[in-house]
Design an enzyme around this catalytic site. Structure first.
Site, PDB file in Angstrom:
ATOM      1  N   ASP A 198      65.184  -8.366  37.813  1.00 36.86           N
ATOM      2  CA  ASP A 198      63.775  -8.468  38.191  1.00 36.86           C
ATOM      3  C   ASP A 198      63.188  -9.625  37.376  1.00 36.86           C
ATOM      4  OD1 ASP A 198      61.227  -7.725  39.145  1.00 36.86           O
ATOM      5  OD2 ASP A 198      60.851  -6.573  37.334  1.00 36.86           O
ATOM      6  N   ASP A 222      57.281 -11.258  43.430  1.00 40.60           N
ATOM      7  CA  ASP A 222      56.269 -12.279  43.175  1.00 40.60           C
ATOM      8  C   ASP A 222      56.323 -13.424  44.185  1.00 40.60           C
ATOM      9  OD1 ASP A 222      54.181 -13.417  41.768  1.00 40.60           O
ATOM     10  OD2 ASP A 222      55.033 -12.817  39.853  1.00 40.60           O
ATOM     11  N   LYS A 230      65.437  -4.979  47.704  1.00 37.79           N
ATOM     12  CA  LYS A 230      66.234  -5.204  46.491  1.00 37.79           C
ATOM     13  C   LYS A 230      67.508  -4.361  46.533  1.00 37.79           C
ATOM     14  CE  LYS A 230      62.494  -6.410  43.274  1.00 37.79           C
ATOM     15  NZ  LYS A 230      61.897  -6.117  41.970  1.00 37.79           N
ATOM     16  N   ASP A 249      62.466  -3.247  35.058  1.00 39.82           N
ATOM     17  CA  ASP A 249      61.636  -2.478  34.130  1.00 39.82           C
ATOM     18  C   ASP A 249      60.525  -1.686  34.810  1.00 39.82           C
ATOM     19  OD1 ASP A 249      58.946  -4.598  33.094  1.00 39.82           O
ATOM     20  OD2 ASP A 249      60.165  -4.751  34.878  1.00 39.82           O
ATOM     21  N   ASN A 284      59.313  -0.195  40.853  1.00 39.71           N
ATOM     22  CA  ASN A 284      59.802  -0.877  42.056  1.00 39.71           C
ATOM     23  C   ASN A 284      61.269  -1.299  41.926  1.00 39.71           C
ATOM     24  OD1 ASN A 284      59.043  -2.765  40.069  1.00 39.71           O
ATOM     25  ND2 ASN A 284      58.928  -4.374  41.584  1.00 39.71           N
ATOM     26  N   ASP A 285      61.839  -1.196  40.730  1.00 34.89           N
ATOM     27  CA  ASP A 285      63.248  -1.588  40.538  1.00 34.89           C
ATOM     28  C   ASP A 285      64.198  -0.393  40.602  1.00 34.89           C
ATOM     29  OD1 ASP A 285      62.452  -4.268  39.994  1.00 34.89           O
ATOM     30  OD2 ASP A 285      61.911  -3.663  37.971  1.00 34.89           O
TER      31      ASP A 285
END
Length: 1135
Positions: free
Chosen positions: A467, A767, A853, A873, A876-877
């Site tokens: 990320d 992003d 992802k 972290d 969303n990961d």
């Protein structure tokens, strides 16, 4: 009316982009653009596309013609037919298809539909919606034991032991004591079930805690408390400040006067900044809370979707004439798992449980199995084949006499030690030891191992997917540069800006006091005068004012200590001093810009939906009315605001955005492109700021068209964009700003180390493209000499086809691609895209949703077949971390959700270097050595049994019985063999200094069929020598054969451990001495197997010594010669 707005304004974004793209492709050569009138016809011409193979081979570039029809096909996969197909994996495909079909029948998924939700009346819902409960458990009470047993016995190794152990209940097949088989198997199962039960119970407790949180529900009779899991679609729920939002809602009311509130979304999209949400104006205007039940209103919501950044719906109030219709967008929603950061909010629930955005974006965690375990599983299958073959040979040599099938089964059981059950016990204990070593390492403090089954996996990684925000960067922005075209200001020249600002504002103040006597408002002085080149001072003033006004930042003042909750929002009780002010915005860049304007003297002191106030360096308060806000979107790449100055009544349209979007909007200039490039090379995030003055008539005309477009149901986004674009023409360029996102500590050396270790790094971020590219450069993810290929936005198969071919021409360049384009390419050209991307030194995917992802991770696993690691972290990961072979979570600003879901949790990105280079590498090498040694221990005793049986007329009689067999695998050899987990070939410092050592491991040479075969040959040689030696030297009684061969066997095993060890640890020496001592001491109690009088004689000692020397000395000589003639790579560093 709204639907009749034309979709062809003066400059349509789509058309402009298409023209540019068409020009770009036609410039590339006389391709399909030259032959066909429009490249967009390709969309429907899938037949043509199938004739146009992607240019996936090098020969195509050497052809003079670039016509696609003449290019060679990428590859022609010939399908295998008939029996060959069935044998080569067709049976697997058929089984999987049948299982999937059965599962689909059992779990019929409900079709997701749009819905009409009446405020406060859940019973009016036409359909049944899922319960609002969160469930992260893998099993329930009934499926726990079967599920855990299935996970264990799906491995061939464990299933084999179960069959062997069960066979001992049949009297004809009984060979030894039951405990010799059932004790080790029972131990392995008990440990596994306990571990799973504890994990499952913890998950249950976490779920229960979340599901039983209490919320206030608004009913006709007033407020009632309701559990989170009992909330239904249509309920009106009140959520207090700092409380988690329990389900997806439409925002109806807030206690904030402005009619808006902030929410924290870090657990949903990973972004730490607060998001501004706006209440539905019709319900916000109602006098009291209870009036929500006195109106007849409903919300129409689209069907549940994955996309967390968009929402379309309408709010309708029926009980007034005419009915009130309000359009609802993403800013009117409150998604589940976000947290209210200001005020108290009331919302109507539209989606619950499995249909909420947060649940739809999380994937079910899979049980992770290490590659080493899979390889050992393959080796045990090979051993099983050898076992069956050996047993068949024995029965054949016997001549198939008597009940031969019973003898065959007895031989299978006699040689069952070829596959040792202690293999699983040793490896599981080894994994626990590696986990303990990782957590005790002082160089990486705070590291936690949450999944104890895959530490060796850290030593075989090829792809690292990371990320960006909070992982590579600190998510802390600092304003670095202001460029006005002719003059540039850096960190050391900010005081000049302050002095430039003081002059105009002090003049304004004196002018204002002079005008106070006259009744007419001051007119715009420059409107009639010809254009004069502005002074630097006025240009600085204009630029700073634009930055201070064009944003979505809100100043937040904390209430004074001791103020009660009711009075929290009373202005009199708030502290408006500078020290008590914090800024909140949807992006940290925005906050950095407003903090900078404060530092140079222009301070944002208050803001609501309709106005904002600035304080000048002289302390004067300026009030501006916000007429319109155009928020930033990934498509437009810009944001704008229309402001009316209260003192002068001037209307100004301010806009800022990425240089790619703004360069065509601003007036002609010769410096913007060059300066943007310079700042990007420094790793700064650039924003272009521009303005345009509007007359009252221009604004009124715009407003009427804009409000019409916003109410249209079809193509709303396109129509709104078209109206806004009519304003974006010939804007005055004010300045260019540069903001730096500070990197985490030691990111650059860590990425460099990982690259040298042969690990390919992919950055997956939600992003913007510009930001992602910027960080990729500044973190040296992409080296300075490398080209970057930015994959153009594609929406159809034809565009994807052409863009992939454009990318194919590039060599050794990093790829930057957006989530939308990726989705289109994967739909049509999955294999080609992944193949091309895997050849890139680095890949950056921007605007990725959490599900995308995870999808990218699975694609790499499927196509590249290599081990992947994901590190992140934020919430969303989580999907990506759970999908990867190894998931690493960082405990950062974005909460602990990622670190709790990960297999390994670290506190800083730089720790990943030591985790992989030192711990991952050594765990893999140790486990490989340990696994093969345990197999050798089983093979050697099986070889001795085979020799013994063949000498004694192929009798199916065990050589060693009862305790000797149990003692051999446990007490006598367990500690020295297990001490191999402390072995290391190089010092940790060396492994960090030479990451190239890690690259060797990815080839899997420490554990392969070649190394395994060498161990098999060693076992056969040693087993033969030990048994034949004992038979040659035995005197008068058979009991002496057992004594001599068993003692020589134990000594050989201890010497072989010493031969395998590369670096001695004091515990290894203790284990060797302790095991030998245990054996010598136990001889006194083993009189039923050994003749004590014979053991104490010199004859026994020399015979055992002679056999041991013959079995071990040649191996020591061979090892010495190999090290001299063909030393391994690490030995060059240790010498």
């Amino acid at each position: 009316m709204a639907d009749q707005i034309p979709l062809y304004p003066v400059r349509s974004a789509a058309a402009a982009a298409n023209r540019k793209r068409a020009a770009y492709y036609s410039a590339a050569g006389p391709g399909p653009g030259a032959e066909r009138p429009s490249r967009y016809q390709l969309e429907d011409e899938s037949a043509h596309l199938d004739e146009m193979p992607l240019m996936m081979s090098e020969e195509g570039f050497e052809n003079d013609e670039s016509d696609y029809h003449t290019l060679p096909r990428a590859r022609i996969i010939q399908r295998k037919r008939g029996l060959e197909w069935f044998v080569c994996g067709g049976w697997k495909f058929l089984c999987t298809s049948c299982c999937d079909w059965l599962i689909n029948i059992c779990q019929r998924k409900r079709e997701l539909k749009a819905r009409t939700v009446w405020l406060g009346y859940p019973e009016k819902c036409e359909e049944k919606h899922p319960r609002n409960s969160i469930k992260n458990q893998k099993y329930n009470v009934f499926t726990f034991i079967p599920g855990v047993l299935y996970e264990q016995f799906k491995f061939f190794l464990n299933l084999y032991f179960l069959v062997v152990s069960c066979s001992q209940f049949v009297p004809a097949l009984k060979i030894g004591y039951l405990y010799t088989y059932w004790a080790p198997l029972g131990f392995v199962l008990a440990v596994t079930i306990m571990r799973e039960a504890i994990d499952e119970f913890r998950r249950f407790q976490r779920d229960k805690e979340v599901n039983s949180q209490l919320y206030s529900k608004l009913t006709v009779r007033g407020k009632v408390q309701v559990k989170s899991s009992d909330i239904q679609v249509g309920d009106l729920i009140i959520v207090e400040k700092n409380q988690r939002i329990p389900s997806d809602m439409v925002f109806l009311r807030t206690s904030e006067k402005a009619g808006s509130c902030f929410i924290r979304t870090d657990q949903l999209d990973g972004e730490t900044d607060w998001k501004l949400k706006v209440a539905v104006s019709c319900t916000q205007r109602l006098p009291a809370l209870g009036d929500l039940f006195s109106i007849s209103a409903y919300v129409y919501a689209q069907k549940p979707q994955l996309d967390i950044h968009s929402f379309e719906g309408t709010f309708t109030r029926e009980d007034c004439d005419p009915p009130i219709h309000e359009s609802l967008s993403i800013e009117n929603t409150l998604w589940a798992s976000t947290i209210v950061a200001s005020g108290t909010v009331i919302g109507v629930v539209i989606y619950t449980g499995k249909e909420t955005r947060s649940v739809m974006n999380t994937s079910n965690p899979k049980n992770k199995v290490g590659l080493l375990d899979l390889e050992l599983n393959q080796l045990t299958k090979a051993l099983f084949v050898a076992l069956v073959a050996l047993s068949v040979v024995m029965v054949t040599l016997q001549g198939f006499v008597g009940p031969w099938y019973r003898n065959l089964f007895r031989f299978l059981l006699l040689f069952s030690y070829i596959i040792p059950i202690s293999l699983r016990v040793n490896l599981d204990m080894g994994k626990a030891a590696y986990g303990w070593m990782i957590m005790k390492d002082e160089s990486i403090p705070g590291t936690v191992v949450r999944t104890s089954t895959i530490p060796e996996g850290l030593g075989r990684l090829v792809y690292l997917l990371t990320d960006k925000t909070g992982t590579l960067t600190q998510n802390e922005m600092v304003f670095k540069r202001l460029h006005l075209g002719t003059v540039s200001y850096g960190a050391d020249t900010m005081d000049e800006i302050q002095s430039h600002l003081r002059n105009p504002y002090s003049q304004m103040q004196s002018q204002a006091s002079g005008n106070a006597t006259s009744s007419t408002p001051p007119r715009k002085a420059q409107s009639s005068a010809p254009k004069v080149r502005k002074s630097v001072s006025s240009r600085v003033h204009e630029a700073v004012k634009a930055i201070a006004l064009c944003h979505n930042v809100t100043p937040v003042y904390e209430p004074r200590a001791g103020v009660t909750a009711e009075a929290e929002y009373a202005e009199a009780d708030q502290d408006f001093s500078d020290g008590n002010r914090t800024y909140q915005a949807a992006s940290p860049d925005e906050v950095a810009l407003v903090q900078w304007t404060e530092s140079v003297g222009l301070t944002l002191v208050s803001r609501d939906l309709a106005s904002m106030q600035l304080r000048t360096p002289s302390g004067q308060i300026l009030t501006y009315c916000i007429l319109q806000m155009f928020p930033f979107t990934s498509e437009s790449k810009r944001m704008g605001v229309i402001i009316r100055d209260e003192s002068t009544a001037e209307i100004t349209f301010y806009m800022k955005g990425a240089d790619v979007a703004m360069s065509s909007i601003v007036q002609y200039n010769d410096w913007l492109e060059e300066e943007c490039g310079n700042m990007a090379r420094e790793g700064l995030r650039t924003l272009v700021v521009a303005k345009r003055a509007l007359t009252e008539e221009q604004y009124q005309d715009f407003e009427s068209r804009y409000s019409q477009a916003k109410l249209s149901i079809h193509d709303r986004a396109l129509k709104v964009a078209a109206v806004v674009e009519s304003l974006e023409r010939e804007m005055e360029l004010l300045c260019l700003t540069g903001v730096e996102d500070q990197l985490q500590a030691d990111v650059r050396p860590t990425l460099e180390m990982l690259r040298n270790a042969g690990i390919k790094i992919w950055m997956l971020t939600g992003d913007k493209l510009e930001t992602a590219t910027c960080i990729a450069k500044s973190s040296h993810l992409v080296s300075r000499t490398q080209d970057i290929h930015i994959f153009r936005p594609v929406t159809s198969r034809g565009e994807a086809h052409l863009e992939l071919n454009a990318f194919r021409r590039k060599h050794d360049c990093a790829l930057v691609i957006s989530g939308d384009s990726l989705e289109v390419c994967l739909k049509y050209y999955e294999h080609e895209l992944v193949e091309l991307a895997c050849q890139c030194p680095a890949v950056v995917c921007c605007r990725c949703s959490p599900t995308q992802k995870a999808h990218i991770v699975k694609l790499l696993q499927r196509h590249a077949g290599r081990r992947t690691c994901a590190i992140g972290d934020g919430g969303n990961d989580v999907s990506m971390i759970q999908a990867a072979d190894c998931g690493i979570g960082i405990e950062g600003k974005e909460g602990r959700q990622a670190s709790l879901a990960a297999d390994f949790s670290i506190t800083q990105f730089k720790h990943i270097g030591r985790l992989l280079m030192v711990h991952g590498r050594s765990s893999y090498k140790r486990s490989a050595a340990l696994g093969q040694f345990v197999m050798h221990r089983g093979l050697i005793i099986s070889t001795m049994q085979a020799v013994f049986s063949s000498v004694f007329y192929f009798a199916s009689v065990p050589l060693y019985q009862g305790f000797l067999m149990v003692g051999y695998a446990t007490l006598y050899t367990m500690f020295p063999v297990f001490s191999l987990v402390l072995d290391q070939d190089v010092q940790p410092e060396m492994a960090m200094l030479y990451p190239e050592l890690y690259k060797d491991l990815t080839k899997g040479r420490s554990l392969s069929f070649k190394t395994f075969l060498i161990w098999v040959l060693i076992s056969i040689y040693q087993g033969g020598i030990l048994m034949y030696g004992a038979l040659l030297l035995f005197e008068s009684e058979f009991v002496h054969v057992v004594a001599i061969s068993f003692t020589a066997l134990i000594l050989t095993e201890l010497l072989m451990v010493a031969l395998t060890v590369r670096t001695w640890h004091w515990l290894m020496a203790v284990a060797e001495v302790l095991s030998l001592g245990c054996y010598v001491a136990s001889l006194a109690f083993l009189n039923e197997y050994f003749d004590l009088a014979f053991i104490t004689t010199v004859t026994f000692v020399w015979k055992v010594s002679a056999i041991t020397v013959v079995s071990c000395l040649p191996l020591y000589v061979l090892k010495y010669l190999k090290r001299k003639l063909s030393p391994p790579s690490y030995s060059k560093l240790t010498s």
